[in-house]
Design a protein around this motif. Structure first.
Motif, PDB file in Angstrom:
ATOM      1  N   GLU A 266       0.820  -1.216   0.000  1.00  0.00           N
ATOM      2  CA  GLU A 266       0.000   0.000   0.000  1.00  0.00           C
ATOM      3  C   GLU A 266       0.851   1.263   0.000  1.00  0.00           C
ATOM      4  O   GLU A 266       0.475   2.271  -0.573  1.00  0.00           O
ATOM      5  CB  GLU A 266      -0.931   0.017   1.223  1.00  0.00           C
ATOM      6  N   ASP A 267       2.007   1.187   0.667  1.00  0.00           N
ATOM      7  CA  ASP A 267       2.855   2.374   0.833  1.00  0.00           C
ATOM      8  C   ASP A 267       4.005   2.478  -0.162  1.00  0.00           C
ATOM      9  O   ASP A 267       4.545   3.561  -0.358  1.00  0.00           O
ATOM     10  CB  ASP A 267       3.442   2.401   2.246  1.00  0.00           C
ATOM     11  N   CYS A 268       4.401   1.348  -0.748  1.00  0.00           N
ATOM     12  CA  CYS A 268       5.628   1.326  -1.554  1.00  0.00           C
ATOM     13  C   CYS A 268       5.395   0.594  -2.864  1.00  0.00           C
ATOM     14  O   CYS A 268       4.845  -0.507  -2.877  1.00  0.00           O
ATOM     15  CB  CYS A 268       6.744   0.584  -0.806  1.00  0.00           C
ATOM     16  N   ASP A 269       5.858   1.198  -3.953  1.00  0.00           N
ATOM     17  CA  ASP A 269       5.826   0.498  -5.235  1.00  0.00           C
ATOM     18  C   ASP A 269       6.924  -0.554  -5.300  1.00  0.00           C
ATOM     19  O   ASP A 269       6.743  -1.619  -5.880  1.00  0.00           O
ATOM     20  CB  ASP A 269       5.991   1.483  -6.392  1.00  0.00           C
ATOM     21  N   HIS A 270       8.061  -0.234  -4.702  1.00  0.00           N
ATOM     22  CA  HIS A 270       9.208  -1.141  -4.736  1.00  0.00           C
ATOM     23  C   HIS A 270       9.659  -1.426  -3.316  1.00  0.00           C
ATOM     24  O   HIS A 270       9.686  -0.527  -2.468  1.00  0.00           O
ATOM     25  CB  HIS A 270      10.353  -0.540  -5.551  1.00  0.00           C
ATOM     26  N   VAL A 271      10.011  -2.683  -3.071  1.00  0.00           N
ATOM     27  CA  VAL A 271      10.381  -3.118  -1.728  1.00  0.00           C
ATOM     28  C   VAL A 271      11.630  -3.986  -1.798  1.00  0.00           C
ATOM     29  O   VAL A 271      11.757  -4.843  -2.678  1.00  0.00           O
ATOM     30  CB  VAL A 271       9.224  -3.912  -1.066  1.00  0.00           C
ATOM     31  N   LEU A 272      12.529  -3.753  -0.862  1.00  0.00           N
ATOM     32  CA  LEU A 272      13.646  -4.665  -0.622  1.00  0.00           C
ATOM     33  C   LEU A 272      13.180  -5.620   0.471  1.00  0.00           C
ATOM     34  O   LEU A 272      12.935  -5.201   1.596  1.00  0.00           O
ATOM     35  CB  LEU A 272      14.891  -3.903  -0.167  1.00  0.00           C
TER      36      LEU A 272
END
Length: 183
Positions: free
Chosen positions: A22-28
């Protein structure tokens, strides 16, 4: 920093993935598990299949503060799964497979807490949203064996430390997340 806790198979991972997506398009995605047998390989594969394919993965359980400081790309959020597995791997590595009766758990906890303190510092310094999954182990009976008792104790103290530092804390029970802290 957002901490998500709950029991085994409570739905923590799915809940945390939804929050991050919901908060991030890309995630590590920081994966702390070690694949040691076919069952663990199957569990890892299930987790990989349920998260977005475009998320990057970093595998490891040591020096995660450094990972957050040096491996994030601009605009990326972080999902760390999971603290309990990280602690178990660190405890095993630091104890070098010694018999539980011979271990100095106070000294081992100091080593583990250094890792946690550095992780918290990195989270507080990072502009990225960081989602951390952990297990709530202290809601059951006290284990009979010494190693398990100390592991539950250490995990509980680590969770308290993380919760104090977190901006939000979620408890997930039966797939339902309840926000129990909001700053």
């Amino acid at each position: 920093m957002i901490l998500v806790t709950g029991g085994a198979r409570s739905g923590k991972s799915s809940h945390t993935e939804r929050l991050a997506a919901e908060d991030c398009d890309h995630v590590l995605y920081i994966a702390t598990s070690l694949v040691t047998d076919d069952e663990m390989a199957s569990r890892v594969a299930q987790h990989q299949a349920q998260r977005p394919q475009h998320w990057r993965t970093w595998e490891g359980f040591r020096d995660l503060g450094e990972v957050i400081r040096h491996h994030l790309q601009p605009g990326e959020g972080v999902m760390l799964e999971c603290i309990t597995t990280m602690l178990a791997n660190l405890l095993y590595e630091e104890s070098a497979g010694a018999e539980p009766e011979s271990l100095d758990f106070a000294a081992l906890e100091v080593i583990l807490l250094r890792q946690i303190d550095d992780l918290i510092a990195a989270c507080q310094q990072s502009p990225a949203p960081i989602y951390i999954v952990t297990n709530e182990l202290g809601m059951s009976i006290t284990p009979q064996n010494r190693l398990a008792r100390h592991f539950v104790d250490i995990s509980g103290r680590v969770n308290q430390k993380l919760a104090q530092a977190a901006d939000e804390v979620w408890l997930v029970v039966a797939g339902i997340g309840v926000k129990i802290k909001c700053r």
